[in-house]
Design a protein around this motif. Sequence first.
Motif, PDB file in Angstrom:
ATOM      1  N   MET A 297     -14.584   5.411   6.237  1.00  0.00           N
ATOM      2  CA  MET A 297     -13.915   4.706   4.415  1.00  0.00           C
ATOM      3  C   MET A 297     -14.181   3.604   4.506  1.00  0.00           C
ATOM      4  SD  MET A 297     -13.840   8.049   3.422  1.00  0.00           S
ATOM      5  CE  MET A 297     -14.343   9.987   4.193  1.00  0.00           C
ATOM      6  N   ASP A 298     -14.494   2.844   3.969  1.00  0.00           N
ATOM      7  CA  ASP A 298     -14.475   1.251   3.667  1.00  0.00           C
ATOM      8  C   ASP A 298     -13.841   1.319   2.143  1.00  0.00           C
ATOM      9  OD1 ASP A 298     -15.778   0.649   5.472  1.00  0.00           O
ATOM     10  OD2 ASP A 298     -17.539  -0.315   4.697  1.00  0.00           O
ATOM     11  N   GLY A 299     -13.581   2.388   1.214  1.00  0.00           N
ATOM     12  CA  GLY A 299     -12.952   1.750   0.219  1.00  0.00           C
ATOM     13  C   GLY A 299     -11.584   2.551   0.419  1.00  0.00           C
ATOM     14  N   SER A 300     -11.295   3.337   1.204  1.00  0.00           N
ATOM     15  CA  SER A 300     -10.460   3.560   1.227  1.00  0.00           C
ATOM     16  C   SER A 300      -9.323   3.113   2.058  1.00  0.00           C
ATOM     17  CB  SER A 300      -9.758   5.344   2.416  1.00  0.00           C
ATOM     18  OG  SER A 300     -10.725   6.526   1.611  1.00  0.00           O
ATOM     19  N   CYS A 301     -10.039   1.594   2.976  1.00  0.00           N
ATOM     20  CA  CYS A 301      -9.073   0.919   3.643  1.00  0.00           C
ATOM     21  C   CYS A 301      -9.195  -0.252   2.532  1.00  0.00           C
ATOM     22  CB  CYS A 301     -10.928  -0.269   4.693  1.00  0.00           C
ATOM     23  SG  CYS A 301     -11.143   0.659   6.323  1.00  0.00           S
ATOM     24  N   LEU A 302      -9.445  -0.631   1.737  1.00  0.00           N
ATOM     25  CA  LEU A 302      -9.912  -0.864   0.576  1.00  0.00           C
ATOM     26  C   LEU A 302      -8.740  -1.308  -0.174  1.00  0.00           C
ATOM     27  CD1 LEU A 302     -13.250  -2.043  -1.093  1.00  0.00           C
ATOM     28  CD2 LEU A 302     -12.134  -3.061   0.257  1.00  0.00           C
ATOM     29  N   SER A 303      -8.418   0.090  -0.568  1.00  0.00           N
ATOM     30  CA  SER A 303      -7.251   1.007  -1.692  1.00  0.00           C
ATOM     31  C   SER A 303      -5.902   0.521  -0.667  1.00  0.00           C
ATOM     32  CB  SER A 303      -7.406   2.762  -2.113  1.00  0.00           C
ATOM     33  OG  SER A 303      -7.153   3.430  -0.484  1.00  0.00           O
ATOM     34  N   ALA A 304      -5.805   1.051   0.469  1.00  0.00           N
ATOM     35  CA  ALA A 304      -4.412   0.936   1.378  1.00  0.00           C
ATOM     36  C   ALA A 304      -3.784  -0.152   1.740  1.00  0.00           C
ATOM     37  CB  ALA A 304      -5.260   1.519   2.798  1.00  0.00           C
ATOM     38  N   ILE A 305      -5.365  -0.916   1.320  1.00  0.00           N
ATOM     39  CA  ILE A 305      -4.237  -3.112   0.835  1.00  0.00           C
ATOM     40  C   ILE A 305      -4.121  -2.800  -0.092  1.00  0.00           C
ATOM     41  CG2 ILE A 305      -5.028  -5.110   1.339  1.00  0.00           C
ATOM     42  CD1 ILE A 305      -5.018  -3.909   4.189  1.00  0.00           C
ATOM     43  N   LEU A 306      -4.604  -2.308  -0.645  1.00  0.00           N
ATOM     44  CA  LEU A 306      -4.444  -2.518  -2.759  1.00  0.00           C
ATOM     45  C   LEU A 306      -2.407  -1.926  -2.507  1.00  0.00           C
ATOM     46  CD1 LEU A 306      -4.941  -3.243  -5.693  1.00  0.00           C
ATOM     47  CD2 LEU A 306      -5.749  -1.202  -6.141  1.00  0.00           C
ATOM     48  N   LYS A 307      -2.795  -0.735  -1.891  1.00  0.00           N
ATOM     49  CA  LYS A 307      -1.222  -0.230  -2.117  1.00  0.00           C
ATOM     50  C   LYS A 307      -0.013  -0.905  -1.925  1.00  0.00           C
ATOM     51  CE  LYS A 307      -4.007   5.254  -1.730  1.00  0.00           C
ATOM     52  NZ  LYS A 307      -4.065   6.287  -1.008  1.00  0.00           N
ATOM     53  N   ILE A 308      -0.739  -0.907  -0.732  1.00  0.00           N
ATOM     54  CA  ILE A 308       0.776  -1.358   0.147  1.00  0.00           C
ATOM     55  C   ILE A 308       1.275  -3.191  -0.890  1.00  0.00           C
ATOM     56  CG2 ILE A 308       1.109  -3.364   2.250  1.00  0.00           C
ATOM     57  CD1 ILE A 308      -0.357  -1.539   4.175  1.00  0.00           C
ATOM     58  N   PHE A 312       4.750  -3.325  -2.137  1.00  0.00           N
ATOM     59  CA  PHE A 312       5.610  -4.338  -1.688  1.00  0.00           C
ATOM     60  C   PHE A 312       6.226  -5.345  -3.210  1.00  0.00           C
ATOM     61  CE2 PHE A 312       4.936  -4.353   2.481  1.00  0.00           C
ATOM     62  CZ  PHE A 312       5.549  -5.122   2.620  1.00  0.00           C
ATOM     63  N   GLY A 313       4.853  -5.277  -4.235  1.00  0.00           N
ATOM     64  CA  GLY A 313       5.491  -6.145  -5.695  1.00  0.00           C
ATOM     65  C   GLY A 313       6.613  -5.594  -6.512  1.00  0.00           C
ATOM     66  N   VAL A 314       6.417  -3.966  -6.357  1.00  0.00           N
ATOM     67  CA  VAL A 314       7.461  -3.115  -7.754  1.00  0.00           C
ATOM     68  C   VAL A 314       9.332  -3.603  -6.584  1.00  0.00           C
ATOM     69  CG1 VAL A 314       8.184  -1.236  -7.863  1.00  0.00           C
ATOM     70  CG2 VAL A 314       5.532  -1.751  -7.856  1.00  0.00           C
ATOM     71  N   PHE A 315       8.678  -3.622  -5.203  1.00  0.00           N
ATOM     72  CA  PHE A 315      10.014  -3.844  -4.634  1.00  0.00           C
ATOM     73  C   PHE A 315      10.842  -4.509  -4.091  1.00  0.00           C
ATOM     74  CE2 PHE A 315       8.784   0.671  -3.936  1.00  0.00           C
ATOM     75  CZ  PHE A 315      10.071   1.685  -4.984  1.00  0.00           C
ATOM     76  N   GLY A 358       9.696   0.558   6.169  1.00  0.00           N
ATOM     77  CA  GLY A 358      10.746   1.081   6.101  1.00  0.00           C
ATOM     78  C   GLY A 358      11.055   0.713   4.217  1.00  0.00           C
ATOM     79  N   LEU A 359       9.924   1.529   3.190  1.00  0.00           N
ATOM     80  CA  LEU A 359      10.380   1.715   1.958  1.00  0.00           C
ATOM     81  C   LEU A 359      10.771   2.491   1.322  1.00  0.00           C
ATOM     82  CD1 LEU A 359       6.626   1.072   1.521  1.00  0.00           C
ATOM     83  CD2 LEU A 359       8.904  -0.603   0.755  1.00  0.00           C
ATOM     84  N   PRO A 360      11.809   2.998   0.746  1.00  0.00           N
ATOM     85  CA  PRO A 360      12.321   3.925   0.287  1.00  0.00           C
ATOM     86  C   PRO A 360      11.550   5.014   0.450  1.00  0.00           C
ATOM     87  CG  PRO A 360      12.304   2.160  -1.811  1.00  0.00           C
ATOM     88  CD  PRO A 360      12.270   2.105  -0.264  1.00  0.00           C
ATOM     89  N   ILE A 361      11.465   6.459   0.021  1.00  0.00           N
ATOM     90  CA  ILE A 361      11.111   7.299   0.354  1.00  0.00           C
ATOM     91  C   ILE A 361      10.431   8.084  -1.394  1.00  0.00           C
ATOM     92  CG2 ILE A 361      12.984   9.520  -0.860  1.00  0.00           C
ATOM     93  CD1 ILE A 361       9.623   9.942   1.627  1.00  0.00           C
TER      94      ILE A 361
END
Length: 418
Positions: A297-308, A312-315, A358-361
Amino acid sequence: MGKKLKAYRFPLILLSSIIIGSIIGLIFGEKAGVIRPLGDLFINLLFMVVVPLVFFSISSAVANMDSMRRLGKIMGSMITIFVITGIIASVTMVVATIIFPMGSGVDISLETPENVETVTLSEQIVSTFTVPDFVNLFSRQHMLALIVFSVLIGIATGLTGEVGKPFARFLESGSEIFMKVIQLIMYYAPIGLGAYFAALIGDMGAELIGDYAQAFLLYYPVAILYFAIGFTLYAFIAGGKKGVTRFWKNILTPAATALGTGSSFATLPVNLQAAKNIGVPKDIRETVLPLGATIHMDGSCLSAILKIAFVFGVFNMDYSGIDTFLTAIGIALLSGVVMSGIPGGGFIGEMVIVTLYGLPIQALPIISAIGVVVDPPATMVNATGDTVASMLVSRQLEGKDWMDQVNVEEPQQHSLTV
């Protein structure tokens, strides 16, 4: 010129139907959902045929292999290519998120998800590769277990020798028949994809304009560029200029199907036909593509980095440093190559992100929502990445002249006239 246009006729019809469906979704919004059943009908038809197609294609490919050594070579080359392309996809999105920071200025209400179940790793492994009853194999929810079963059937058929040859011919015949069923279903594809995309855009329009617009505006261009540039490069490595030509002549139909359905499994039947038209050897395409639909899943690899990067920006966390990026790439690789084969693997991957950093749930629903927003192009990259991976495996196993060693069929035109 006319002959070339004829070869691209059906993919262009599919893309046109998606564009028309998108316009309908934008104009009518949620009201466009009234035609969703037309799209669901198409997706259900594809899902309906996936299980028998996977069984017959894998078991016949293994049963007709010259030796088990050949199967081992295919599997080894496949896993290597899956991991390498997954790393490249992850690094691509890391660079993109560094250039265009995510999550700043986003206002998302934090809600704690309910009923988060914990399952041990050993339980996940057992439920991923096996099922407690034969009838459970008839569900696409247990695709890896079905693949294991199909490989065992193929091996047993090959080892049986002369007595097993009639059954091997039955398996091969079944594989060809279900490929023909796919061709029949694809006559309905323009209507089905157009309707499904109209409903999808109608439902998601508000989300794309709102807080997740950042993720949308970054992921879609990056995914499309990775698809256009990265896969062209992979196709060139696999077969030179001829590889690029054959790839693009046959990949638009699977790409449009994946974009519209949001499912690698729904795209698998069309992908197998595309790989056949490209000239990928039967045993390679019928091993790599079904497994790739599950664990590549190359597309899922792309989205996993985006999620992280987004969370990070939100918190307001520091998204920098080699340790942060290496951990992100490792998680993306787990999400895109390993956990994607586990039932609920996407959710487990999101839990890993939350736990390791260590992010909040409360970060969990944020990450999950991004997955929904970027799903169509992610699936397109996932599915079409399997096709180009099968080309790379062919190059590694058959040598640089592999494209000259097989009889290539012209792409199916799916003429819509009766």
